[in-house]
Design a protein around this motif. Structure first.
Motif, PDB file in Angstrom:
ATOM      1  N   GLY A  47       0.795  -1.222   0.000  1.00 27.85           N
ATOM      2  CA  GLY A  47       0.000   0.000   0.000  1.00 27.85           C
ATOM      3  C   GLY A  47       0.826   1.271   0.000  1.00 27.85           C
ATOM      4  O   GLY A  47       0.292   2.373   0.141  1.00 27.85           O
ATOM      5  N   LEU A  48       2.134   1.155  -0.182  1.00 26.93           N
ATOM      6  CA  LEU A  48       3.013   2.329  -0.120  1.00 26.93           C
ATOM      7  C   LEU A  48       3.002   3.145  -1.403  1.00 26.93           C
ATOM      8  O   LEU A  48       3.371   4.321  -1.385  1.00 26.93           O
ATOM      9  CB  LEU A  48       4.452   1.889   0.184  1.00 26.93           C
ATOM     10  CG  LEU A  48       4.701   1.325   1.585  1.00 26.93           C
ATOM     11  CD1 LEU A  48       6.107   0.758   1.687  1.00 26.93           C
ATOM     12  CD2 LEU A  48       4.476   2.394   2.646  1.00 26.93           C
ATOM     13  N   LEU A  49       2.587   2.539  -2.493  1.00 27.53           N
ATOM     14  CA  LEU A  49       2.563   3.265  -3.762  1.00 27.53           C
ATOM     15  C   LEU A  49       1.296   4.101  -3.892  1.00 27.53           C
ATOM     16  O   LEU A  49       1.307   5.189  -4.473  1.00 27.53           O
ATOM     17  CB  LEU A  49       2.649   2.260  -4.919  1.00 27.53           C
ATOM     18  CG  LEU A  49       3.001   2.790  -6.310  1.00 27.53           C
ATOM     19  CD1 LEU A  49       4.407   3.366  -6.328  1.00 27.53           C
ATOM     20  CD2 LEU A  49       2.885   1.673  -7.340  1.00 27.53           C
ATOM     21  N   GLN A  50       0.217   3.608  -3.337  1.00 25.16           N
ATOM     22  CA  GLN A  50      -1.107   4.187  -3.540  1.00 25.16           C
ATOM     23  C   GLN A  50      -1.734   4.640  -2.224  1.00 25.16           C
ATOM     24  O   GLN A  50      -2.942   4.576  -2.020  1.00 25.16           O
ATOM     25  CB  GLN A  50      -2.017   3.160  -4.237  1.00 25.16           C
ATOM     26  CG  GLN A  50      -2.388   1.929  -3.406  1.00 25.16           C
ATOM     27  CD  GLN A  50      -1.350   0.830  -3.398  1.00 25.16           C
ATOM     28  OE1 GLN A  50      -0.151   1.087  -3.434  1.00 25.16           O
ATOM     29  NE2 GLN A  50      -1.796  -0.423  -3.337  1.00 25.16           N
ATOM     30  N   PRO A  54      -8.608   6.552  -1.262  1.00 28.67           N
ATOM     31  CA  PRO A  54      -9.593   6.277  -0.215  1.00 28.67           C
ATOM     32  C   PRO A  54     -10.068   4.829  -0.245  1.00 28.67           C
ATOM     33  O   PRO A  54     -10.046   4.162  -1.282  1.00 28.67           O
ATOM     34  CB  PRO A  54     -10.743   7.240  -0.551  1.00 28.67           C
ATOM     35  CG  PRO A  54     -10.115   8.319  -1.370  1.00 28.67           C
ATOM     36  CD  PRO A  54      -9.049   7.643  -2.164  1.00 28.67           C
ATOM     37  N   GLU A  55     -10.531   4.362   0.889  1.00 30.48           N
ATOM     38  CA  GLU A  55     -11.008   2.988   1.002  1.00 30.48           C
ATOM     39  C   GLU A  55     -12.178   2.706   0.069  1.00 30.48           C
ATOM     40  O   GLU A  55     -12.330   1.593  -0.432  1.00 30.48           O
ATOM     41  CB  GLU A  55     -11.401   2.699   2.454  1.00 30.48           C
ATOM     42  CG  GLU A  55     -10.223   2.696   3.414  1.00 30.48           C
ATOM     43  CD  GLU A  55     -10.633   2.429   4.849  1.00 30.48           C
ATOM     44  OE1 GLU A  55     -11.849   2.249   5.078  1.00 30.48           O
ATOM     45  OE2 GLU A  55      -9.752   2.409   5.725  1.00 30.48           O
ATOM     46  N   PRO A  60      -5.813   2.120   0.568  1.00 32.48           N
ATOM     47  CA  PRO A  60      -5.512   2.033   1.997  1.00 32.48           C
ATOM     48  C   PRO A  60      -6.182   3.134   2.823  1.00 32.48           C
ATOM     49  O   PRO A  60      -6.280   3.010   4.051  1.00 32.48           O
ATOM     50  CB  PRO A  60      -3.983   2.186   2.058  1.00 32.48           C
ATOM     51  CG  PRO A  60      -3.504   1.999   0.650  1.00 32.48           C
ATOM     52  CD  PRO A  60      -4.622   2.440  -0.231  1.00 32.48           C
ATOM     53  N   GLY A  61      -6.575   4.247   2.172  1.00 30.82           N
ATOM     54  CA  GLY A  61      -7.206   5.334   2.899  1.00 30.82           C
ATOM     55  C   GLY A  61      -6.251   6.102   3.783  1.00 30.82           C
ATOM     56  O   GLY A  61      -6.609   6.540   4.877  1.00 30.82           O
ATOM     57  N   ARG A 106     -13.729   6.760 -10.327  1.00 30.24           N
ATOM     58  CA  ARG A 106     -13.986   5.319 -10.403  1.00 30.24           C
ATOM     59  C   ARG A 106     -13.039   4.649 -11.400  1.00 30.24           C
ATOM     60  O   ARG A 106     -12.570   3.527 -11.164  1.00 30.24           O
ATOM     61  CB  ARG A 106     -15.438   5.079 -10.825  1.00 30.24           C
ATOM     62  CG  ARG A 106     -16.470   5.473  -9.797  1.00 30.24           C
ATOM     63  CD  ARG A 106     -16.477   4.541  -8.619  1.00 30.24           C
ATOM     64  NE  ARG A 106     -17.326   5.037  -7.531  1.00 30.24           N
ATOM     65  CZ  ARG A 106     -17.339   4.528  -6.314  1.00 30.24           C
ATOM     66  NH1 ARG A 106     -16.545   3.507  -6.031  1.00 30.24           N
ATOM     67  NH2 ARG A 106     -18.120   5.042  -5.384  1.00 30.24           N
ATOM     68  N   ARG A 107     -12.751   5.333 -12.464  1.00 32.94           N
ATOM     69  CA  ARG A 107     -11.910   4.740 -13.503  1.00 32.94           C
ATOM     70  C   ARG A 107     -10.449   4.642 -13.065  1.00 32.94           C
ATOM     71  O   ARG A 107      -9.823   3.581 -13.183  1.00 32.94           O
ATOM     72  CB  ARG A 107     -12.008   5.576 -14.779  1.00 32.94           C
ATOM     73  CG  ARG A 107     -11.072   5.103 -15.886  1.00 32.94           C
ATOM     74  CD  ARG A 107     -11.177   5.972 -17.121  1.00 32.94           C
ATOM     75  NE  ARG A 107     -10.200   5.593 -18.128  1.00 32.94           N
ATOM     76  CZ  ARG A 107     -10.023   6.247 -19.269  1.00 32.94           C
ATOM     77  NH1 ARG A 107     -10.781   7.299 -19.553  1.00 32.94           N
ATOM     78  NH2 ARG A 107      -9.109   5.854 -20.133  1.00 32.94           N
ATOM     79  N   TYR A 108      -9.910   5.746 -12.563  1.00 30.89           N
ATOM     80  CA  TYR A 108      -8.467   5.795 -12.310  1.00 30.89           C
ATOM     81  C   TYR A 108      -8.077   5.402 -10.886  1.00 30.89           C
ATOM     82  O   TYR A 108      -7.033   4.763 -10.686  1.00 30.89           O
ATOM     83  CB  TYR A 108      -7.933   7.200 -12.613  1.00 30.89           C
ATOM     84  CG  TYR A 108      -8.066   7.618 -14.054  1.00 30.89           C
ATOM     85  CD1 TYR A 108      -7.276   7.029 -15.049  1.00 30.89           C
ATOM     86  CD2 TYR A 108      -8.975   8.597 -14.443  1.00 30.89           C
ATOM     87  CE1 TYR A 108      -7.389   7.418 -16.380  1.00 30.89           C
ATOM     88  CE2 TYR A 108      -9.095   8.993 -15.761  1.00 30.89           C
ATOM     89  CZ  TYR A 108      -8.303   8.395 -16.729  1.00 30.89           C
ATOM     90  OH  TYR A 108      -8.424   8.779 -18.045  1.00 30.89           O
ATOM     91  N   LEU A 109      -8.866   5.795  -9.892  1.00 29.63           N
ATOM     92  CA  LEU A 109      -8.485   5.490  -8.517  1.00 29.63           C
ATOM     93  C   LEU A 109      -8.575   3.998  -8.234  1.00 29.63           C
ATOM     94  O   LEU A 109      -7.744   3.448  -7.495  1.00 29.63           O
ATOM     95  CB  LEU A 109      -9.359   6.269  -7.534  1.00 29.63           C
ATOM     96  CG  LEU A 109      -9.131   7.778  -7.485  1.00 29.63           C
ATOM     97  CD1 LEU A 109     -10.042   8.428  -6.448  1.00 29.63           C
ATOM     98  CD2 LEU A 109      -7.671   8.120  -7.186  1.00 29.63           C
ATOM     99  N   THR A 110      -9.566   3.335  -8.809  1.00 27.46           N
ATOM    100  CA  THR A 110      -9.668   1.888  -8.595  1.00 27.46           C
ATOM    101  C   THR A 110      -8.482   1.157  -9.231  1.00 27.46           C
ATOM    102  O   THR A 110      -8.016   0.155  -8.703  1.00 27.46           O
ATOM    103  CB  THR A 110     -10.985   1.336  -9.172  1.00 27.46           C
ATOM    104  OG1 THR A 110     -11.132   1.763 -10.534  1.00 27.46           O
ATOM    105  CG2 THR A 110     -12.172   1.841  -8.379  1.00 27.46           C
TER     106      THR A 110
END
Length: 381
Positions: A47-50, A54-55, A60-61, A106-110
């Motif tokens: 989870g260090l890259l992203q 948000p959850e 990782p939020g 929704r497209r990019y964050l996921t």
């Protein structure tokens, strides 16, 4: 400085990654400016890259404090590897959270939440550095598309990126108000990665020249309304600048640790040089500067994480400027403590000194930040 148990776990995790995964890669990164691609998967799995996704989008939020803690720990070992940590924040996550539509999020964050992509930011041009309003890259509307032409320089991770945040002019003669922002897939025809820059330091975080030759992107790549690019640029940089300070703070601590270790081992005139007052004063000054920088940085992070953004520009400039200045000052003195050996590649302090310089320049030179700080202070009167 005390942090919550969850945040201390993040710090411990980053420390282990730095020692076990990053340190063995430093020699190869230094020799050829090799991008440590194996760290992408390692960081992504942890989870260090992203960190900032948000959850609700599968991430990782994390928050600013979390990102700073991770980047500080990795910065103690390698500034380049610390730069890759939370890389997606400035190139994708923060811009989307601040200015993106729900469909774009929704497209990019996921996708970012999966922890497998690297991103880059294309602001600087050959004739446009601190003066963002003078950028010349043009984006011309053509039906449901934009056609982009221009050049960018010093684009870190450009060759390794899946997406690039591109700032381009959509209107002539409007200065700041004519700039817009686009999220560009790096496989788009017309996007060309040029030669890598040969830098003094921060090897392993390569920077490239980039050109756009009739690059056509869909209109839905536009982030926010036309003409909002300068505003979004400044906002994104403000949100990210404390993390640059965190990387530098880690470098400063790493340099001091090395200086203390060397001073304890190195003997002259029958005793360790750590016994001499001249060396003790240097170490004491390092410790005071690092302690002051750490207190400022995490005080800033706590205020911004609380949701109070009323002093964002002022505080982000203060944190970035002071921490990066301290890193340079401490690195120089760490070299001095080592004497001639400090000038040798056998010891890491010469690398720390070369690396420290860049963070006083990028994301706004520290001269610019002093202007910003003064203007904010006088404006508040």
């Amino acid at each position: 400085m005390k942090h919550s148990e969850e945040k201390e776990m993040i710090r411990d995790m980053a420390r282990r990654v730095a020692e076990e995964q990053v340190r063995p890669l430093i020699a190869s990164m230094e020799e050829s400016d090799r991008f440590p691609e194996e760290l992408v998967e390692i960081y992504g799995d942890l989870g260090l890259l992203q960190m900032w996704v948000p959850e609700e989008y599968g991430g990782p939020g994390g928050d600013l404090t979390s990102v700073c803690l991770a980047k500080e720990e990795i910065g103690k070992v390698s500034l380049a590897a610390s730069t890759l940590c939370a890389n997606n924040s400035i190139g994708l996550i923060l811009p989307l959270l601040e200015f993106g539509s729900e469909a774009q999020k929704r497209r990019y964050l996921t996708e970012s939440a999966k922890g497998r992509i690297v991103t880059s930011v294309a602001i600087t041009e050959p004739e446009s550095g601190s003066d963002v309003a003078s950028l010349r890259t043009m984006a011309r509307r053509d039906g449901d598309s934009y056609v982009i032409n221009g050049q960018k320089s010093w684009i870190t991770f450009a060759k390794q990126s899946a997406y690039m945040l591109v700032f381009a002019r959509t209107a002539e003669g409007k200065g700041y108000e004519g700039i817009s922002t686009f999220i560009v897939d790096c496989k788009t025809p017309g996007l060309k990665i040029g030669k890598a820059e040969h830098k003094m330091g921060r090897h392993g975080a390569p920077s490239y020249q980039v050109s756009f030759e009739d690059m056509r992107v869909d209109a839905d790549c536009l982030l926010g309304p036309e003409g909002s690019g300068f505003k979004s640029c400044m906002r994104i940089l403000d949100l990210n600048r404390p993390t640059v300070g965190a990387s530098s703070l880690g470098l400063a601590q790493g340099a001091m640790d090395q200086a203390m270790r060397y001073a304890s081992d190195r003997k002259q005139f029958g005793k360790p040089i750590a016994a001499f007052q001249a060396i003790q004063f240097k170490i004491a000054d390092m410790a005071m500067k690092i302690g002051s920088a750490r207190a400022l940085l995490y005080d800033v992070a706590a205020e911004l994480d609380s949701g109070d953004m009323s002093r964002l520009t002022l505080l982000s400039s203060m944190a970035k400027c002071y921490c990066t200045d301290v890193a340079m000052e401490v690195a120089i003195e760490a070299v001095q403590v080592h004497g001639s050996y400090g000038y040798s590649t056998e010891y890491p302090v010469e690398r720390f000194m070369r690396d420290a310089k860049l963070n006083q320049i990028l994301e706004g030179t520290n001269e610019i930040h002093r202007l910003i700080i003064a203007r904010e202070l006088f404006g508040r009167r």
